[in-house]
Design an enzyme around this catalytic site. Structure first.
Site, short mmCIF file in Angstrom:
data_model
loop_
_atom_site.label_atom_id
_atom_site.label_comp_id
_atom_site.label_asym_id
_atom_site.label_seq_id
_atom_site.Cartn_x
_atom_site.Cartn_y
_atom_site.Cartn_z
N LYS A 1 0.87 -1.19 0.00
CA LYS A 1 0.00 0.00 0.00
C LYS A 1 0.90 1.22 0.00
CE LYS A 1 -2.14 3.06 1.84
NZ LYS A 1 -1.87 4.43 1.38
N GLY B 1 5.86 4.93 9.13
CA GLY B 1 5.00 6.12 9.07
C GLY B 1 4.84 6.73 10.44
N GLY C 1 0.51 4.05 13.30
CA GLY C 1 1.05 2.82 13.89
C GLY C 1 0.14 2.30 14.99
N GLU D 1 7.87 1.04 12.11
CA GLU D 1 9.02 1.96 12.12
C GLU D 1 8.41 3.36 12.11
OE1 GLU D 1 11.28 4.58 11.20
OE2 GLU D 1 12.16 3.61 9.42
N CYS E 1 13.07 9.88 8.51
CA CYS E 1 12.67 9.42 9.85
C CYS E 1 13.81 9.58 10.85
CB CYS E 1 12.15 7.99 9.81
SG CYS E 1 13.26 6.83 9.04
N GLU F 1 7.47 15.21 16.75
CA GLU F 1 8.16 15.15 15.46
C GLU F 1 7.51 16.12 14.47
OE1 GLU F 1 7.65 11.62 12.98
OE2 GLU F 1 9.79 11.69 12.55
P1 ADP Z 1 1.86 10.91 7.31
O1 ADP Z 1 0.92 11.50 8.32
O2 ADP Z 1 3.23 11.39 7.45
O3 ADP Z 1 1.34 10.88 5.92
P2 ADP Z 1 0.95 8.28 7.82
O4 ADP Z 1 1.36 7.39 8.92
O5 ADP Z 1 -0.43 8.81 7.84
O6 ADP Z 1 2.02 9.41 7.77
O7 ADP Z 1 1.18 7.58 6.42
C1 ADP Z 1 2.01 6.51 6.19
C2 ADP Z 1 1.25 5.45 5.44
O8 ADP Z 1 0.18 5.02 6.27
C3 ADP Z 1 0.61 5.91 4.13
O9 ADP Z 1 0.74 4.88 3.17
C4 ADP Z 1 -0.83 6.11 4.52
O10 ADP Z 1 -1.72 5.96 3.45
C5 ADP Z 1 -1.03 5.00 5.53
N1 ADP Z 1 -2.17 5.22 6.43
C6 ADP Z 1 -2.66 6.38 6.89
N2 ADP Z 1 -3.74 6.18 7.68
C7 ADP Z 1 -3.94 4.84 7.73
C8 ADP Z 1 -4.88 3.99 8.38
N3 ADP Z 1 -5.87 4.46 9.12
N4 ADP Z 1 -4.76 2.65 8.19
C9 ADP Z 1 -3.77 2.14 7.45
N5 ADP Z 1 -2.86 2.89 6.81
C10 ADP Z 1 -2.93 4.22 6.93
#
Ligand code: ADP
Length: 494
Positions: free
Chosen positions: A188, A241, A246, A264, A299, A398
């Protein structure tokens, strides 16, 4: 790589993209798409499929079927190795095209992107391809009338959720070991940086990876990412992310099949400068690079500068000079040192942190503002803020942007206390000529990676992973393999 080669690619049309499921490009089940906006100038580059939960379930079902019939896991190790090595070669052969596409999508300066993205991705995949037939099971030390064998088996279907800062590099950190061990994977990519990663997946198919072994679904995290997290048929979820996402992934796991979740997450990594550092000018330049490259969207970025009181003012002046010497601009110009911030949302968040820091007593010494607005892109000046206290938001949260907070310390004990004063523990550095102090600091700072007299650059031979709320599990090195195998004991009566 030279500028004219980049110029030939920088304005090329980018075709619309579907998901990759069962080896084919497919649209979203409801036909929806989403725009890919370039942070370089705000233009719409193309559209990608805006996935649904149904799309994600189809991708997972395809990966499961591929795993169960052994079309990949059942191949001899040498055959899997051959495919992965070919994939690495194809990534390298298409490196510039991949790098430019990725930069148009996410804004990283090309000098960094060419090395960190296709360069590192190819190296990572090659590393695990070469490792896969050199890993052995174990024989336990048992009494003579039994034999205890410990097998390492693939886990099945791995779900990998990738961020936007280094999609190919971080994608390869997960894909390399997962595929090497015989798993199937559903990927994804992030909403704002999927193009280069999707192209990399196509190259895997070209290299001979069987259909269904690697599927990729684009779309919103809250929709397709959630569907992956809640799936009963994903065995391991790997993620890079934010902490908030997480935490959600762990909740999804608890609500579904209790899949293993490896995270991570972010950091607030301290870069600690003692007055006895071997070369303070060099330390200042590296400190600036360690937070401002890729607009701080790294990161492990050294986002907290801890400086010994005696040299504080001079050192800050040197960092400011180094920061101001880093040209910010179009990331596809080779002279650019700092490219675009990934999105308008991220830029607004960065500027919000600057305002908060000011209201909490921080002093902006350089930067602190949006620049180059007439380009239509998202750019921010490298920012240095002094007088940041231990309690300040800029110490505790962060930013993921080009914002460096500076705090002074009196002695080694205070440096350690400040270094460890956050919920994070991903990276850090100490600059000193004193060997004993260097080792003491490596031991005392709670973190996954500690640099000495340098920042960044740790290669694929060493693990990367956090402690505390920076996450769990490791990317890179042979240690990463542990995430993608199950141990199975065979207890045999002789
Ligand atoms: P940022 O806020 O820096 O974009 P995220 O943690 O939201 O960091 O994004 C990292 C990844 O997590 C992306 O691929 C994003 O689409 C995915 N993501 C964001 N929200 C969700 C969620 N609720 N469930 C699963 N994946 C998610």
């Amino acid at each position: 790589m030279n500028q004219s080669q980049i110029d030939q690619l920088r304005a090329a049309d980018v075709a619309q993209r579907g998901h990759i499921i069962d080896g084919k490009s497919v649209p979203a089940s409801d036909g929806a798409t989403m725009d890919v906006v370039s942070p370089i100038d705000g233009s719409v580059l193309t559209q990608v499929a805006k996935g649904t939960a149904t799309d994600m379930q189809a991708a997972i079902a395809s990966a499961r079927a591929a795993f169960e019939d052994g079309r990949w896991a059942g191949q001899p190790p040498a055959a899997r190795k051959k495919v992965l090595l070919k994939w690495a070669d194809l990534i390298e052969a298409n490196a510039l095209e991949l790098a430019v596409l990725g930069v148009r999508d996410n804004g990283t300066e090309i000098n960094m992107a060419i090395k960190a993205e296709p360069g590192s991705a190819a190296g990572t995949i090659r590393y695990y391809a070469e490792a896969l037939d050199k890993l052995y099971g174990e024989i336990a030390t048992t009494s003579a009338d039994v034999l205890g064998l410990i097998h390492k088996e693939p886990v099945g279907v791995v779900g990998a959720i990738i961020p936007w800062n280094f999609p190919m590099m971080i994608g390869a950190w997960k894909l390399g070991p997962a595929l090497a061990m015989g798993n199937s994977v559903v990927l994804k990519p992030a909403e704002t940086a999927s193009l280069s990663l999707m192209r990399m997946v196509e190259l895997a198919l070209e290299a001979g990876l069987p259909e269904g072994v690697l599927n990729a679904v684009t779309g919103e995290g809250a929709v397709v990412g959630e569907a992956m997290g809640l799936s009963m048929d994903v065995d391991v979820l790997v993620f890079t992310g934010s902490g908030g996402t997480g935490r959600r992934l762990m909740e999804y796991s608890a609500q579904s099949n209790m899949k293993r979740v490896y995270l991570e997450l972010g950091g607030k990594s301290p870069n600690i400068i003692f007055a006895d550092a071997p070369n303070l000018d060099e330390a200042a330049k590296v400190a600036a690079g360690g937070i401002f490259r890729n607009s701080g969207q790294v990161c492990i970025a050294g986002s907290r500068l801890l400086v010994e009181e005696a040299i504080h003012d001079d050192f800050v002046a040197a960092v400011v000079k180094a920061a101001e010497a880093m040209p910010v601009g179009n990331p596809l110009d080779m002279t650019t040192a700092i490219g675009a911030v990934n999105s308008e949302v991220q830029l607004a968040a960065n500027l919000g942190f600057v305002e908060t820091a000011k209201s909490e007593g921080g002093e902006v010494i350089t930067g602190g503002e949006r620049i180059l607005q007439d380009t239509g892109g998202s750019y921010m000046a490298p920012t240095v803020i002094t007088g940041v206290t231990q309690e300040a938001t800029l110490t505790q949260k962060e930013v993921f942007g080009p914002v460096l907070g500076v705090t002074s310390f009196a002695d080694e004990a205070e440096a350690v206390r400040l270094a460890n004063a956050t919920i994070y523990g991903l990276s850090g550095a100490v600059w000193t000529s004193n060997l004993s102090r260097a080792h003491r600091m490596v031991k005392s700072v709670r973190t996954g990676v500690m640099h000495v007299n340098t920042y960044g650059g740790a290669d694929g031979t060493v693990p990367l992973g956090g402690v505390g709320q920076s996450g769990n599990g490791h990317d890179k090195s042979l240690h990463a393999i542990e995430k993608y195998v199950n141990l199975k004991t065979a207890w045999i009566k002789l």
